[in-house]
Design an enzyme around this catalytic site. Structure first.
Site, PDB file in Angstrom:
ATOM      1  N   ASP A 179      13.870  25.645  70.341  1.00 27.25           N
ATOM      2  CA  ASP A 179      13.576  24.794  69.223  1.00 27.25           C
ATOM      3  C   ASP A 179      14.080  25.632  67.865  1.00 27.25           C
ATOM      4  OD1 ASP A 179      12.580  22.310  67.695  1.00 27.25           O
ATOM      5  OD2 ASP A 179      10.921  23.488  67.295  1.00 27.25           O
ATOM      6  N   ASP A 237      13.101  24.301  64.047  1.00 26.90           N
ATOM      7  CA  ASP A 237      11.868  24.413  63.295  1.00 26.90           C
ATOM      8  C   ASP A 237      10.560  24.717  63.778  1.00 26.90           C
ATOM      9  OD1 ASP A 237      13.207  22.705  60.742  1.00 26.90           O
ATOM     10  OD2 ASP A 237      13.907  21.666  62.356  1.00 26.90           O
ATOM     11  N   ASP A 287       7.651  25.136  69.795  1.00 19.68           N
ATOM     12  CA  ASP A 287       6.132  25.189  69.099  1.00 19.68           C
ATOM     13  C   ASP A 287       5.453  23.819  69.185  1.00 19.68           C
ATOM     14  OD1 ASP A 287       8.022  24.206  67.242  1.00 19.68           O
ATOM     15  OD2 ASP A 287       6.440  24.173  65.744  1.00 19.68           O
TER      16      ASP A 287
END
Length: 226
Positions: A12, A14, A173
């Site tokens: 991922d 961001d 996250d």
């Protein structure tokens, strides 16, 4: 050949590879200002990140008084226009992220990005940071069409297909990352330092890292366990 347990590791963007929170918060606050709303702290915006810009803005508007669909449509464009002009003011890789990418590449592992950020924005940010050439593919939230961003497994499946990989893992996250990877049958590592909207233990990831120095040994343990 490499004896590393994975031939592809996806990330991922961001809150995982990059700390984009200050630039995204600035874009949210610019949009909020156009509606006469108070600004939010970066810490308030951080848990809103992960589901794409529109979802992030909707949460910001809900936090500051709510909105109707027409307002959300209008301010979404305002947010995007601002972000396009201010993408990499404060954005930077997390500590030791680049070193972890180098370490994986040295083991013959291919690398990819799968993000819910628009693909054009993701590629621009990576280019501005000099990271583009490290990844075999970059898949954005709009790459496969509406409704096919994470938590759908399709972006993860597309990442694997494009890389021609047989043993993939994913690092993220958010609950979107974990659910997408799990639905695609891919082990997933959660990042405790990311833009969490819940305790990292509640994401249901196969493993958790507190920093990128832990990534390679964590992937080795995951591979051995499987």
């Amino acid at each position: 050949m490499t004896d590393f347990p994975f031939d592809l590791v996806g990330f991922d963007m961001d809150g995982t590879l990059l700390d984009t929170s200050a630039d995204l918060a600035a874009a949210v606050n610019h949009a909020l200002s156009q509606a006469g709303r108070p600004a939010l702290d970066v810490a308030e915006v951080r848990p809103m990140i992960g589901g794409g810009a529109r979802h992030m803005l909707a949460q910001g508007l809900d936090r500051t008084g709510g909105c109707d669909p027409a307002m959300l449509d209008r301010l979404h464009r305002v947010l995007l226009d601002y972000y396009e002009a201010h993408m990499v003011v404060h954005t930077a890789p997390y500590p030791q992220a680049v070193e972890a990418l180098d370490s994986l590449a040295a083991r013959g592992v291919r690398l990819a990005v799968v993000t819910n950020k628009l693909e054009a924005y993701a590629t621009r940010v990576l280019a501005a940071l000099g990271l583009t050439d490290r990844f075999v593919t970059v898949i954005g939230g709009d790459t496969l069409g509406p409704g096919n961003g994470k938590p759908s497994p399709r972006p993860i499946q597309e990442m694997i297909a494009r890389a021609g990989a047989h043993r993939a893992a994913f690092v993220g996250d958010s609950i979107y990352d974990v659910r997408a990877a799990q639905a695609a049958g891919v082990p997933v590592v959660g990042c405790s330092f990311g833009f969490l909207d819940r305790p990292v233990a509640d994401l249901g990831a196969d493993a958790v890292i507190d920093g990128f120095a832990e990534l390679v040994p964590t992937l080795e343990r995951l591979g051995a366990a499987r």
